[in-house]
Scaffold this motif. Structure first.
Motif, PDB file in Angstrom:
ATOM      1  N   VAL A  12      -6.456   4.302   0.821  1.00 47.35           N
ATOM      2  CA  VAL A  12      -5.749   3.031   0.749  1.00 47.35           C
ATOM      3  C   VAL A  12      -5.954   2.240   2.032  1.00 47.35           C
ATOM      4  O   VAL A  12      -6.143   1.025   2.021  1.00 47.35           O
TER       5      VAL A  12
ATOM      6  N   LEU B 171      -4.813   9.902  -0.082  1.00 44.07           N
ATOM      7  CA  LEU B 171      -4.199   8.643  -0.468  1.00 44.07           C
ATOM      8  C   LEU B 171      -4.146   7.681   0.714  1.00 44.07           C
ATOM      9  O   LEU B 171      -4.534   6.528   0.619  1.00 44.07           O
TER      10      LEU B 171
ATOM     11  N   VAL C  13       9.856   5.291 -11.712  1.00 43.62           N
ATOM     12  CA  VAL C  13       9.272   6.342 -10.891  1.00 43.62           C
ATOM     13  C   VAL C  13      10.276   6.831  -9.853  1.00 43.62           C
ATOM     14  O   VAL C  13      10.352   8.019  -9.543  1.00 43.62           O
TER      15      VAL C  13
ATOM     16  N   ASN D 286       0.820  -1.208   0.000  1.00 49.30           N
ATOM     17  CA  ASN D 286       0.000   0.000   0.000  1.00 49.30           C
ATOM     18  C   ASN D 286       0.853   1.257   0.000  1.00 49.30           C
ATOM     19  O   ASN D 286       0.559   2.234  -0.681  1.00 49.30           O
TER      20      ASN D 286
ATOM     21  N   LEU E 218       3.837   1.424  -1.178  1.00 50.18           N
ATOM     22  CA  LEU E 218       4.430   1.506  -2.506  1.00 50.18           C
ATOM     23  C   LEU E 218       3.449   2.123  -3.493  1.00 50.18           C
ATOM     24  O   LEU E 218       3.799   2.983  -4.295  1.00 50.18           O
ATOM     25  N   PHE E 219       2.199   1.672  -3.396  1.00 50.80           N
ATOM     26  CA  PHE E 219       1.182   2.196  -4.287  1.00 50.80           C
ATOM     27  C   PHE E 219       1.003   3.699  -4.100  1.00 50.80           C
ATOM     28  O   PHE E 219       0.925   4.457  -5.059  1.00 50.80           O
ATOM     29  N   THR E 220       0.937   4.082  -2.819  1.00 48.48           N
ATOM     30  CA  THR E 220       0.792   5.518  -2.551  1.00 48.48           C
ATOM     31  C   THR E 220       1.962   6.303  -3.129  1.00 48.48           C
ATOM     32  O   THR E 220       1.784   7.363  -3.739  1.00 48.48           O
ATOM     33  N   LEU E 221       3.167   5.766  -2.943  1.00 51.33           N
ATOM     34  CA  LEU E 221       4.346   6.459  -3.469  1.00 51.33           C
ATOM     35  C   LEU E 221       4.300   6.552  -4.997  1.00 51.33           C
ATOM     36  O   LEU E 221       4.642   7.578  -5.576  1.00 51.33           O
ATOM     37  N   LEU E 222       3.870   5.464  -5.635  1.00 49.83           N
ATOM     38  CA  LEU E 222       3.762   5.474  -7.093  1.00 49.83           C
ATOM     39  C   LEU E 222       2.749   6.531  -7.544  1.00 49.83           C
ATOM     40  O   LEU E 222       2.977   7.298  -8.462  1.00 49.83           O
ATOM     41  N   LEU E 223       1.621   6.525  -6.845  1.00 46.54           N
ATOM     42  CA  LEU E 223       0.523   7.399  -7.223  1.00 46.54           C
ATOM     43  C   LEU E 223       0.896   8.873  -7.122  1.00 46.54           C
ATOM     44  O   LEU E 223       0.492   9.694  -7.929  1.00 46.54           O
ATOM     45  N   PHE E 224       1.670   9.154  -6.128  1.00 43.60           N
ATOM     46  CA  PHE E 224       2.038  10.541  -5.902  1.00 43.60           C
ATOM     47  C   PHE E 224       2.744  11.139  -7.112  1.00 43.60           C
ATOM     48  O   PHE E 224       2.645  12.338  -7.367  1.00 43.60           O
ATOM     49  N   GLY E 225       3.416  10.292  -7.875  1.00 48.04           N
ATOM     50  CA  GLY E 225       4.150  10.784  -9.032  1.00 48.04           C
ATOM     51  C   GLY E 225       3.283  11.456 -10.070  1.00 48.04           C
ATOM     52  O   GLY E 225       3.763  12.194 -10.926  1.00 48.04           O
TER      53      GLY E 225
ATOM     54  N   ILE F 223      -3.379  15.790  -1.452  1.00 50.67           N
ATOM     55  CA  ILE F 223      -3.395  14.414  -1.941  1.00 50.67           C
ATOM     56  C   ILE F 223      -3.042  13.392  -0.875  1.00 50.67           C
ATOM     57  O   ILE F 223      -3.679  12.361  -0.759  1.00 50.67           O
TER      58      ILE F 223
ATOM     59  N   VAL G 110      10.674  10.520 -10.806  1.00 58.23           N
ATOM     60  CA  VAL G 110       9.844  11.317  -9.915  1.00 58.23           C
ATOM     61  C   VAL G 110      10.634  11.711  -8.679  1.00 58.23           C
ATOM     62  O   VAL G 110      10.899  12.888  -8.452  1.00 58.23           O
ATOM     63  N   TYR G 111      11.019  10.710  -7.884  1.00 55.54           N
ATOM     64  CA  TYR G 111      11.624  11.049  -6.596  1.00 55.54           C
ATOM     65  C   TYR G 111      13.036  11.583  -6.724  1.00 55.54           C
ATOM     66  O   TYR G 111      13.431  12.510  -6.036  1.00 55.54           O
TER      67      TYR G 111
END
Lengths: 502, 283, 301
Positions: C295, C291, C24, B111, B113-120, C287, C28-29
């Motif tokens: 989640v 999120l 990503v 979860n 990881l998903f949140t981190l991906l989504l933030f992009g 956000i 991104v990061y």
């Protein structure tokens, strides 16, 4: 009428090119087996010019296979081989700029990627004229027109800068003469062109004021192709004749005209600020009128304080003009405002002389021009140049381009189409006749007026200062706060002057 | 639903409102079409609502083939397709895999990881232009269509993952378990259970990605330097020119540039709806 | 059941995720980190200068008059854009849900603007909202209003500093409200008829059915729409470029536009990066809670 003389000029160019003058050099058949160095010694007077001969011959051989393909500098040149000996001037320039660590430059061909923001109308035609001339001299090179639209390079700059930082610039790109070059950190990213100026003799034919502008940190960084004038007042002759008005020479006369026209239901003064810079352009010319040529120049060097009364007066004048301006100016770019004149609904407009080219394109001839009130005898100049990035992929091709840009032939072809005057001052009367009446009077003014650098068009100040200046004026349009804006201008000057010292 | 109690004037009002809104939405298209059918001499800001005196396709021709001083949009259309189609497919495919794993194979931290991906998906792209260019240069893809494809694919991963994950969450766990009992591994379950029902998800994702990639201006103008490889959005901006704007050509060009995505919405719009109904975008 | 996951399977899932994670992670990061570092550096000319100066750029930004106006504009734009799109989208969805003849036709018309690029939208709406002038005549919407006799509704639109960014919001609502409608329509269709009937049988009026039964069920959609629209709103840039530019007194300016200008025109890369970080933080405030909440909520299911 000027179109006819333009055709004559074109014919002359074509004729001269056909006569081989365009090829800048001559053929040479080797009488006996020898080396390149000996040939260079014999034809150009210096054995060190061998690489230049090699390059010129190789380039020629790509178009004409009867010429020898020279593979190395030490190669034996057989008897009967046909070589192309370039003009001495070209050879000199080549030797000055060729990097011996780049043997690939000795083979000709390749591309020329030209970056600019000239995408339509007279500008594009002018650029194409330069391309055509270049193509005659260097048919082996493939020209890539990497132009990106957006007024005054708005989008272009954002694209070119990452490329410079990343080390992948085009071979040459458009740059305003003056302090705009600071924004490109030229010592790191551009090649100084001092030697080229000397070899081509440009320091003799370019006016001193322009040369001063082109000099930054002791070097020349760009080759100027044109000069535009910013402080021009355009007016609709029909309206002026109808109400018996003559062009104003000072601001009192100007406002008297405005009052009179406003009462008659005509928009006295039109402006379009959709591009975000036009209002600042107007303000720049007002500053010149209140500060005088020397005072204005001093504003940008720190000699004149921004707290001067002249600045306050300029702001007051701008504020007053806003009472007479068309209400939809935020929605129109400068050419949208120009439509008012064409429709005879608006009387006066202050804008640079690219307006002239635009009027011609629109078929509007009933216009007159005068210097902005109180700026008679002062020429607010800006100039477009082309530079040579340090890491250009095809530096010798770019060199050729710069030579075309600085040549009389190139400048005449370019400027007759774009609606500006050549940077060179050595045109004969016959050559000048190819330009329209406004441009001819402009050339005369340029020769005798006091020249001041435009700030909005990158000459007088570094880019960050230009942005701050523009922002202050744009905010003023809404707030009309003279004291606050003057303070902002003072702060902008302090920040910029500090940055320039550093 | 008030069946049988339909009051006529209420119905009439309903239709009036709907038609009113339709007019609001169609108004700009009217201007686009009408202006692009006018000749340059006729184009006039102050008569923008007037129909053209004579229909002229000259602006479309000029926009496509080019006029004096500019080349037409024809090859830019091709470039846009070269970029949009591979990038859409790649990001959709990656999103599908990610969504599948993250919804059906949860592990500790999935979860997060998903949140981190989504933030992009939310970062302002202007802010990463310079490192983007430098990175693409280092891997030799700068200034080319593959470079543009890479950028769009990478930045498309967050949104495609989101859509697929939410979509796959609606696939019953039992189906997955049943397949596992039959001996299917991770990829087996994917090919046997997930892919066959993925169509609505793919449709939504591909419509969304195709549209945003086709309409992208920022990456296109930054990465695709050479005019030969520029997508149509950049070329359209070039049509505007620095000072002399041929409005009718620009409108014609805009119309044509908008056509592919427009057609997608007109013809595939109902699949988009169906995809939504299947739970793709339920928060 | 989960605990019996085989080690091999674990590996495969990780491998499947790996390309995206790396991509990503870097794009991104990694880039955000780079931007963050630059925002605290002294890089204010083309040549990179990475000297660390702490939060100086941020303090300067918040004191900058243009940036203050930008923030205000962004707040106004976001509020208008969100409420407008949600309200219109919901209204249209409700109307279309009523067994309307030609529903597909209407739906297509409402949805198509979403397919356009913001550049195209901006160009057209710039024309539409050009007010014209008394001398040259009205144009755009003002002209249309005149023609149908509603001339008194004329406005300066984006040329009027008091209106400014609100005009841009109208164009943005035009573009995105169809998308909201599509979402709500899908949601409405997903609500079983029995629930509505049950409420009606209990004596609820149509209006109360909406308020107490339907709207709560649509909350996830509203939330989702807010997130999507919210992040588009914060990044808004293309539309401003094509439609209005910064406007008089920066009445149409937004942080993303200022970021572009200050980075590529004034060469203040550090300041531009600082604006980017501020935008990121604003987006995060919006956000990240969502999120984490959504989640986590699913984990409970």
């Amino acid at each position: 009428m000027w179109r006819k003389s333009y055709l004559v000029g074109l014919l002359a160019v074509v004729l001269l090119s056909w006569l081989g003058w365009g090829q800048a050099g001559h053929e040479y058949v080797v009488p006996a087996t020898t080396t390149l160095k000996a040939i260079a010694q014999e034809t150009l007077g210096d054995a060190a010019y061998a690489p230049a001969v090699m390059r010129a011959t190789n380039a020629k051989s790509l178009a004409d296979p009867t010429y020898l393909k020279i593979r190395t500098l030490d190669m034996e040149i057989p008897e009967g081989a046909k070589l192309w000996i370039p003009e001495r001037v070209w050879a000199e320039a080549f030797m000055a700029f060729w990097d011996p660590n780049r043997p690939e430059d000795l083979f000709g061909g390749g591309k020329l990627v030209v970056g600019s923001w000239w995408t339509a109308g007279g500008e594009a035609e002018g650029l194409n004229a330069l391309f055509e001339i270049y193509d005659e001299y260097y048919p082996d090179v493939q020209i890539v027109n990497a132009t990106i639209a957006g007024g005054a390079g708005f989008v272009f700059r954002a694209v070119i800068k990452p490329r410079l930082i990343a080390g992948d610039p085009p071979d040459t790109f458009q740059l305003h003469a003056g302090l705009e070059v600071e924004g490109y950190s030229p010592e790191t990213y551009l090649t100084p062109l001092d030697e080229l100026f000397e070899i081509m003799g440009w320091t003799e034919v370019l006016p001193k004021d322009l040369l001063d502008l082109l000099l930054y940190k002791g070097h020349f960084w760009g080759v100027p192709v044109n000069i535009h004038r910013a402080n021009v007042l355009w007016y609709d002759k029909a309206i002026f004749d109808k109400y018996g008005i003559t062009p104003p020479e000072n601001w009192d006369e100007f406002f008297a005209i405005c009052e009179k026209l406003k009462a008659e239901g005509v928009v006295p003064f039109v402006m379009g600020n959709a591009g975000g810079w036009e209002a600042a352009h107007l303000f720049e010319t007002i500053l010149i009128s209140t500060m005088g040529a020397e005072g204005y120049k001093g504003l940008w060097t720190g000699e004149t304080p921004w707290t001067s009364a002249g600045v306050t007066e300029a702001l007051e004048i701008l504020k007053k003009i806003l009472d007479y301006v068309n209400p939809d100016y935020a929605a129109l770019s400068w050419d949208g405002a120009g439509e008012y004149l064409i429709a005879h609904k608006g009387a006066m407009m202050i804008m640079g002389d690219w307006t002239n080219g635009w009027f011609m394109a629109k078929g509007y001839e009933d216009y007159g021009w005068a210097p902005v009130p109180d700026t008679g005898g002062i020429f607010d100049a800006l100039s477009d140049t082309f530079c040579l990035p340090k890491r250009a992929p095809n530096p010798i091709n770019a060199l050729g381009w710069l030579m075309v840009c600085g040549s009389k032939e190139g400048q005449i072809a370019f400027n007759t189409r774009k609606g500006s005057i050549p940077a060179r001052t050595d045109l004969t009367a016959a050559e000048k006749a190819q330009f329209n009446p406004y441009l001819r009077s402009c050339m005369d003014d340029f020769a005798r007026d006091a020249i001041v650098p435009s700030v909005i068009h990158g000459a007088a100040a570094i880019e960050s200062w230009v942005t701050d200046f523009k922002d202050a004026v744009n905010l003023f349009l809404a707030t009309k706060d003279v004291a606050g804006t003057q303070r902002a201008l003072v702060e902008a000057a302090e920040a910029a002057l500090a940055a320039m010292k550093g | 639903m008030t069946v049988g109690r339909r009051i006529p004037w209420q119905r009439a009002l309903l239709y009036i409102v709907l038609v009113g809104f339709a007019a609001f939405y169609l108004m700009p298209v009217y201007v686009l079409v009408v202006t692009s059918l006018k000749s340059f001499a006729e184009v006039n800001l102050y008569r923008m609502w007037d129909l053209p005196h004579s229909f002229s396709l000259e602006s479309f021709k000029k926009a496509l083939i080019g006029g004096f001083g500019y080349t037409g949009l024809a090859h830019n259309f091709v470039n846009s397709f070269y970029v949009a189609i591979p990038a859409t497919l790649a990001s959709a495919f990656l999103g599908s895999l990610n969504g599948y794993v993250l919804s059906k194979w949860r592990f500790r931290g999935s979860n997060t990881l998903f949140t981190l991906l989504l933030f992009g998906m939310f970062i302002p792209y202007q802010s990463i232009l310079i490192p983007l260019v430098q990175t693409l240069m280092k891997i030799g893809l700068y200034g080319s269509i593959p470079g543009l494809i890479l950028a769009h694919t990478v930045y498309g991963i967050p949104i495609t993952t989101l859509i697929f994950r939410n979509y796959y969450a609606t696939v019953p766990k039992e189906l997955v378990e049943a397949a596992r009992i039959d001996g299917a591994g991770v990829l087996g379950v994917y090919t046997r259970i997930m892919l066959p029902v993925s169509m609505p998800g793919f449709v939504v994702v591909m419509i969304w990605q195709f549209t945003s990639i086709w309409n992208d201006f920022l990456f296109a103008v930054t990465i695709a330097q050479n005019p030969a490889v520029q997508p149509v959005t950049v070329a359209l901006n070039n049509l505007a020119g620095s000072y002399i704007v041929e409005w009718n050509v620009q409108m014609a060009g805009s119309l044509m540039a908008a056509l592919p995505t427009l057609l997608v919405y007109i013809f595939l719009g109902r699949y988009f709806m169906r995809g939504l109904l299947a739970g793709s975008l339920k928060g | 059941m989960r605990r019996r996951r085989l080690k091999g399977e674990r590996l495969v899932t990780l491998l499947l995720l790996l390309p995206s994670v790396i991509a990503v992670g870097v794009f991104v990061y990694g880039f955000i980190g780079w931007t963050g570092y630059v925002s605290m550096s002294n890089w204010n000319q083309l040549l990179p200068d990475y000297t660390f100066v702490g939060l100086k750029n941020f303090f300067k930004l918040f004191a900058h008059p243009r940036f203050q106006i930008d923030l205000r504009n962004l707040a106004v734009f976001t509020a208008l854009f969100l409420t407008g799109s949600l309200a219109i989208g919901f209204l249209l969805a409700v109307l279309l849900d009523r067994k309307v003849r030609g529903e597909g036709f209407f739906r297509t018309i409402y949805l198509y603007p979403m397919s356009l690029s913001f550049i195209v939208t901006g160009v057209v709406w710039r024309w539409l909202m050009n007010p014209g002038s008394p001398q040259m005549g009205s144009t755009g919407i003002n002209l249309l209003l005149e023609k149908i006799g509603l001339g008194f509704l004329k406005s300066g639109w984006y040329t009027d500093p008091r209106v400014g960014i609100k005009a841009v919001a109208v164009a943005a609502i035009w573009q995105m409200s169809g998308y909201v409608m599509a979402m709500y329509l899908a949601g409405l269709r997903g609500i079983p008829e029995e629930l509505r009937e049950a409420a009606r049988v209990d004596g609820a009026s149509e209006w109360q059915v909406y308020r107490y039964v339907i709207l709560p069920l649509l909350r996830p959609i509203t939330l989702g729409a807010v997130i999507i629209l919210g992040h588009i709103s914060l990044k808004i840039y293309d539309l401003i470029v094509a439609m209005t530019g910064p406007g008089i007194g920066f009445s149409c300016d937004v942080p993303a536009y200022f970021m572009w200008e200050t980075t590529f025109h004034a060469n203040r890369f550090a300041q531009g990066a600082a604006i980017a970080i501020i935008l990121l933080l604003m987006v995060s405030l919006l956000i990240v809670p969502y999120l984490i909440f959504s989640v986590r909520r699913e984990a409970e299911v």
